[in-house]
Enzyme design. Structure first.
Site, PDB file in Angstrom:
ATOM      1  N   TYR A  50       6.763   4.469   1.164  1.00 34.21           N
ATOM      2  CA  TYR A  50       6.083   4.747   2.433  1.00 34.21           C
ATOM      3  C   TYR A  50       6.860   4.106   3.596  1.00 34.21           C
ATOM      4  O   TYR A  50       7.275   2.941   3.509  1.00 34.21           O
ATOM      5  CB  TYR A  50       4.646   4.211   2.360  1.00 34.21           C
ATOM      6  CG  TYR A  50       3.935   4.262   3.682  1.00 34.21           C
ATOM      7  CD1 TYR A  50       3.810   5.459   4.380  1.00 34.21           C
ATOM      8  CD2 TYR A  50       3.395   3.114   4.248  1.00 34.21           C
ATOM      9  CE1 TYR A  50       3.182   5.511   5.601  1.00 34.21           C
ATOM     10  CE2 TYR A  50       2.756   3.157   5.475  1.00 34.21           C
ATOM     11  CZ  TYR A  50       2.657   4.358   6.149  1.00 34.21           C
ATOM     12  OH  TYR A  50       2.036   4.406   7.374  1.00 34.21           O
ATOM     13  N   ASP A  78       2.528  -0.571  -5.785  1.00 33.06           N
ATOM     14  CA  ASP A  78       1.668   0.166  -4.858  1.00 33.06           C
ATOM     15  C   ASP A  78       1.124   1.376  -5.621  1.00 33.06           C
ATOM     16  O   ASP A  78       1.867   2.316  -5.923  1.00 33.06           O
ATOM     17  CB  ASP A  78       2.501   0.590  -3.631  1.00 33.06           C
ATOM     18  CG  ASP A  78       1.677   1.319  -2.585  1.00 33.06           C
ATOM     19  OD1 ASP A  78       0.628   1.896  -2.941  1.00 33.06           O
ATOM     20  OD2 ASP A  78       2.095   1.322  -1.413  1.00 33.06           O
ATOM     21  N   LYS A  98      -6.892   5.930   1.429  1.00 37.42           N
ATOM     22  CA  LYS A  98      -6.551   7.237   0.869  1.00 37.42           C
ATOM     23  C   LYS A  98      -7.597   7.674  -0.165  1.00 37.42           C
ATOM     24  O   LYS A  98      -8.741   7.867   0.183  1.00 37.42           O
ATOM     25  CB  LYS A  98      -5.130   7.166   0.314  1.00 37.42           C
ATOM     26  CG  LYS A  98      -4.119   6.569   1.290  1.00 37.42           C
ATOM     27  CD  LYS A  98      -4.009   7.404   2.531  1.00 37.42           C
ATOM     28  CE  LYS A  98      -3.061   6.933   3.597  1.00 37.42           C
ATOM     29  NZ  LYS A  98      -2.779   5.551   3.805  1.00 37.42           N
TER      30      LYS A  98
HETATM   31  O1  P1T Z   1      -2.283   3.155   6.292  1.00 36.51           O
HETATM   32  P1  P1T Z   1      -2.591   1.901   5.525  1.00 36.51           P
HETATM   33  O2  P1T Z   1      -3.958   1.853   4.954  1.00 36.51           O
HETATM   34  O3  P1T Z   1      -2.218   0.673   6.281  1.00 36.51           O
HETATM   35  O4  P1T Z   1      -1.641   1.959   4.215  1.00 36.51           O
HETATM   36  C1  P1T Z   1      -0.249   1.923   4.241  1.00 36.51           C
HETATM   37  C2  P1T Z   1       0.325   2.625   3.036  1.00 36.51           C
HETATM   38  C3  P1T Z   1       0.805   1.889   1.968  1.00 36.51           C
HETATM   39  N1  P1T Z   1       1.304   2.474   0.843  1.00 36.51           N
HETATM   40  C4  P1T Z   1       1.346   3.821   0.725  1.00 36.51           C
HETATM   41  C5  P1T Z   1       1.917   4.427  -0.517  1.00 36.51           C
HETATM   42  C6  P1T Z   1       0.881   4.622   1.760  1.00 36.51           C
HETATM   43  O5  P1T Z   1       0.943   5.953   1.605  1.00 36.51           O
HETATM   44  C7  P1T Z   1       0.376   4.029   2.957  1.00 36.51           C
HETATM   45  C8  P1T Z   1      -0.082   4.846   4.108  1.00 36.51           C
HETATM   46  N2  P1T Z   1       0.414   6.163   4.091  1.00 36.51           N
HETATM   47  C9  P1T Z   1       0.175   7.125   5.002  1.00 36.51           C
HETATM   48  C10 P1T Z   1      -0.516   6.931   6.129  1.00 36.51           C
HETATM   49  C11 P1T Z   1       0.778   8.439   4.690  1.00 36.51           C
HETATM   50  O6  P1T Z   1       0.382   9.469   5.281  1.00 36.51           O
HETATM   51  O7  P1T Z   1       1.663   8.491   3.822  1.00 36.51           O
END
Ligand code: P1T
Length: 379
Positions: free
Chosen positions: A98, A170, A195
């Protein structure tokens, strides 16, 4: 207890004062003490809050872990993990991850003396080749965002355990319903609970789960000392979302398969990235460590011009164009300008992320409507 029962009940008790079956939203910053040092375990809501306590126990149970910790966002959870390290320590991270995780490592913690090496971890031998005496932490995303590569957790876990290096996974894309990294040697599991765990696109929250008491103590210290905690309303929303995680995930997986198989046969599609396809290079490892393949599908068009990819994304009527994933609504994302824009283009291309890649978070709408939307948008 099996997964679906834990999702609904783990950590949750009827409210002792009223019998309310739903965990109350303890919307309070402080707690009245009966005397100096005399309280019921709650002093101040940055440190502890009863709604958060229930959520944390529930999260731990889902990952078959002992301890859960909730944070204000997925990134706040990543931030807390990185604060376990010291200047001069080094991290090895998946080269496909990410964009926000790349950004916090390279643009925030590098300034505090933490160096991150981005390595293709789909071959565990690459990890061995990059470990030095300064390596303290290995950061793995699997499946990766947005290329859906799968990392062999057992192979990586064997190396990190032998070398005494922290392994953090993750697990956002898989969710605990499909994969439990602690079982393969991970020390900490991280989630953007924003998510699939939340599942309704109405809450931003992060989570860490561990079996190690020493790590729980350090992370709980950081959680309180740095203060990136979720509010009780958000904890409630997450608890409510989790109650249907298993039901939603079954439909995400079913719809994900239908979309991937449809795209795989479509004459205008060049490549489909979905780990359930037997042609996916990591399909066998996915079968070993996951229970199903999820609802994230990326693809590229044979007509590899950026304007063609943009036209398809703008044509969708049901797949809404936006950042995020894992909600009941189908979403379409352009990683190069959205979720992964903070990774320099050269670096993105090196890890195989082309500017024309389209990422779908396949929701749980009626599959006929989703396939119809794809047909029309590609048409
Ligand atoms: O957005 P947040 O709750 O802070 O999470 C960050 C994050 C961490 N790890 C992964 C694999 C993620 O996909 C994300 C956030 N990702 C998005 C916003 C996206 O659209 O891919």
């Amino acid at each position: 207890m099996k997964f679906g029962t834990k999702a609904i009940h783990a950590g949750v008790q009827p409210d002792p004062s009223t019998g309310a079956i739903m965990t109350p939203i303890y919307q309070t910053s402080t707690y009245v003490q009966e005397g100096i040092g005399k309280h019921k375990g709650y002093e101040y809501s940055r440190t502890h809050n009863p709604t958060r306590t229930v959520l944390q126990e529930n999260l731990a149970a889902l990952e078959n872990g002992r301890y859960g910790l909730a944070f204000a966002s997925g990134m706040a959870a990543v931030d807390a993990v990185l604060k376990l390290l010291r200047p001069g320590d080094e991290i090895i991270a998946s080269n496909d991850l990410y964009g926000g995780t790349y950004r916090i490592m390279s643009r925030v913690f590098q300034n505090f003396g933490l160096l991150t090496h981005y390595v293709d971890l789909s071959d565990a031998q690459n990890l061995r080749a990059h470990i030095t005496e300064k390596t303290r932490l290995v950061w793995v995303e699997t499946p990766t965002n947005p290329l859906l590569n799968v990392v062999d957790l057992e192979a990586i876990g064997r190396i990190t355990q032998k070398q005494g290096i922290l392994l953090v996974v993750d697990n956002t894309f898989a969710t605990p319903y499909l994969q439990n990294p602690l079982q393969w040697g991970a020390d900490i599991v991280m989630h953007s609970a924003t998510k699939y765990l939340g599942g309704h696109s109405d809450v931003v929250l992060g989570a860490l789960i561990t079996n190690r008491e020493d790590l729980r103590d350090q992370l709980a210290f950081i959680q309180n000392a740095c203060g990136a905690v979720p509010g009780p309303q958000d904890c409630f929303l997450l608890l409510r979302g989790i109650k249907t995680l298993h039901v939603r995930m079954d439909r995400h997986c079913e719809n994900g398969r239908a979309v991937a198989e449809y795209l795989d046969k479509h004459p205008q599609i060049q490549k489909v990235y979905w780990i359930g396809l037997p042609s996916h290079p990591n399909h066998k490892i996915a079968r070993k460590q996951m229970r199903n393949f999820g609802g994230m599908v990326s693809f590229t068009l044979k007509d590899d011009r950026l304007e063609s990819a943009i036209r398809v994304m703008e044509n969708f009527k049901i797949f809404a164009l936006g950042e995020s994933l894992g909600g009941v609504e189908s979403l379409c994302t352009h990683p190069a300008t959205m979720t992964h824009a903070s990774i320099p283009q050269e670096q993105r291309l090196k890890s195989g992320l082309r500017d024309t890649l389209i990422r779908l978070s396949v929701g749980i709408e009626d599959i006929d409507d989703l396939l119809g939307d794809l047909e029309d948008a590609l048409g």
